[in-house]
Design a protein around this motif. Sequence first.
Motif, PDB file in Angstrom:
ATOM      1  N   PHE A 290       0.892  -1.211  -0.328  1.00  0.00           N
ATOM      2  CA  PHE A 290      -0.342  -0.082  -0.017  1.00  0.00           C
ATOM      3  C   PHE A 290       1.041   1.240   0.092  1.00  0.00           C
ATOM      4  O   PHE A 290       0.343   2.303  -0.374  1.00  0.00           O
ATOM      5  N   THR A 291       1.797   0.960   0.896  1.00  0.00           N
ATOM      6  CA  THR A 291       2.988   2.245   0.539  1.00  0.00           C
ATOM      7  C   THR A 291       3.259   2.040  -1.175  1.00  0.00           C
ATOM      8  O   THR A 291       3.302   3.480  -1.091  1.00  0.00           O
TER       9      THR A 291
ATOM     10  N   SER B 273       0.429   4.425  -2.986  1.00  0.00           N
ATOM     11  CA  SER B 273       0.404   5.740  -2.257  1.00  0.00           C
ATOM     12  C   SER B 273       1.640   6.808  -2.994  1.00  0.00           C
ATOM     13  O   SER B 273       1.189   7.613  -3.249  1.00  0.00           O
TER      14      SER B 273
ATOM     15  N   GLU C 260       0.256   7.143  -6.934  1.00  0.00           N
ATOM     16  CA  GLU C 260      -0.705   7.792  -6.762  1.00  0.00           C
ATOM     17  C   GLU C 260      -0.367   9.567  -6.352  1.00  0.00           C
ATOM     18  O   GLU C 260      -1.092   9.946  -7.296  1.00  0.00           O
ATOM     19  N   LYS C 261       0.796   9.290  -5.776  1.00  0.00           N
ATOM     20  CA  LYS C 261       1.550  10.944  -5.805  1.00  0.00           C
ATOM     21  C   LYS C 261       1.912  11.224  -6.247  1.00  0.00           C
ATOM     22  O   LYS C 261       1.875  12.538  -6.562  1.00  0.00           O
TER      23      LYS C 261
END
Length: 241
Positions: A25-26, A29, A32-33
């Motif tokens: 998930f890290t 993320s 996504e950023k």
Amino acid sequence: YFFYFLALLLYVSTALNSYGFDDEFTNISFFEKYGLSTFLTTQTIDVHPPLSYLINGLLYEVFSSWVVVRVISALAICAALFYVCESFVKKYGHRAANLTFLFLASNPAILLWGTSLRWYAYFIPVLLWLSITPKKHGIAYWAKLTIGLTILGYINYIAFLVAPAIILNYWLESNQHFKTKLKYLFTSSILGLTAYLPQLLIFFNVHLPNAGGQMGSFFDSIAGVFITQFSNQGVFPISIA
């Protein structure tokens, strides 16, 4: 080949049905950023080298699916397992190859990490490929060592710990004269360090100072070995037994 098929079925189905774990998930993320530039951004904020992020980013750009990226990881780890097994058949016989395949393919930690979005999914296949020394002991023999270790170093710094064992393996497996081996090893080391120098500077200046959360006590390390080798990492800590 039947057991190859079972392993392929197991790893691909795990990749397809995985819900992911916290480190994955890290990764997501980050993308996504920062998008594809994640592999550059993590050079300043993370604790890992950039190659796994770059591979992840390129695959996600092409397929737009983290599930597909996991499946590709599963196929890569299976290909590496098959390569090791086939190499062992020729070198040590079927019994050694079968035992090696059993211990590797059924390891729950390899199943979990080898079908993930994290650096393990790329590090393990390269490590398995590198562990098989070429038959001909010339320039290509030592080139494989240099290229393999450099790639591992750009995937994760754990390469620093496995490098001595890999180098020793290549030294012992070579049938060349002592002085010839020494010449090739020295040249390989210079070329490898030159290729890795930019990342080594980032390691000392950025990633090592940020690595507090990556380090633990000797007891923690021993516990980690037990968990990954003798327990079911895939459902830890719910079901250690």
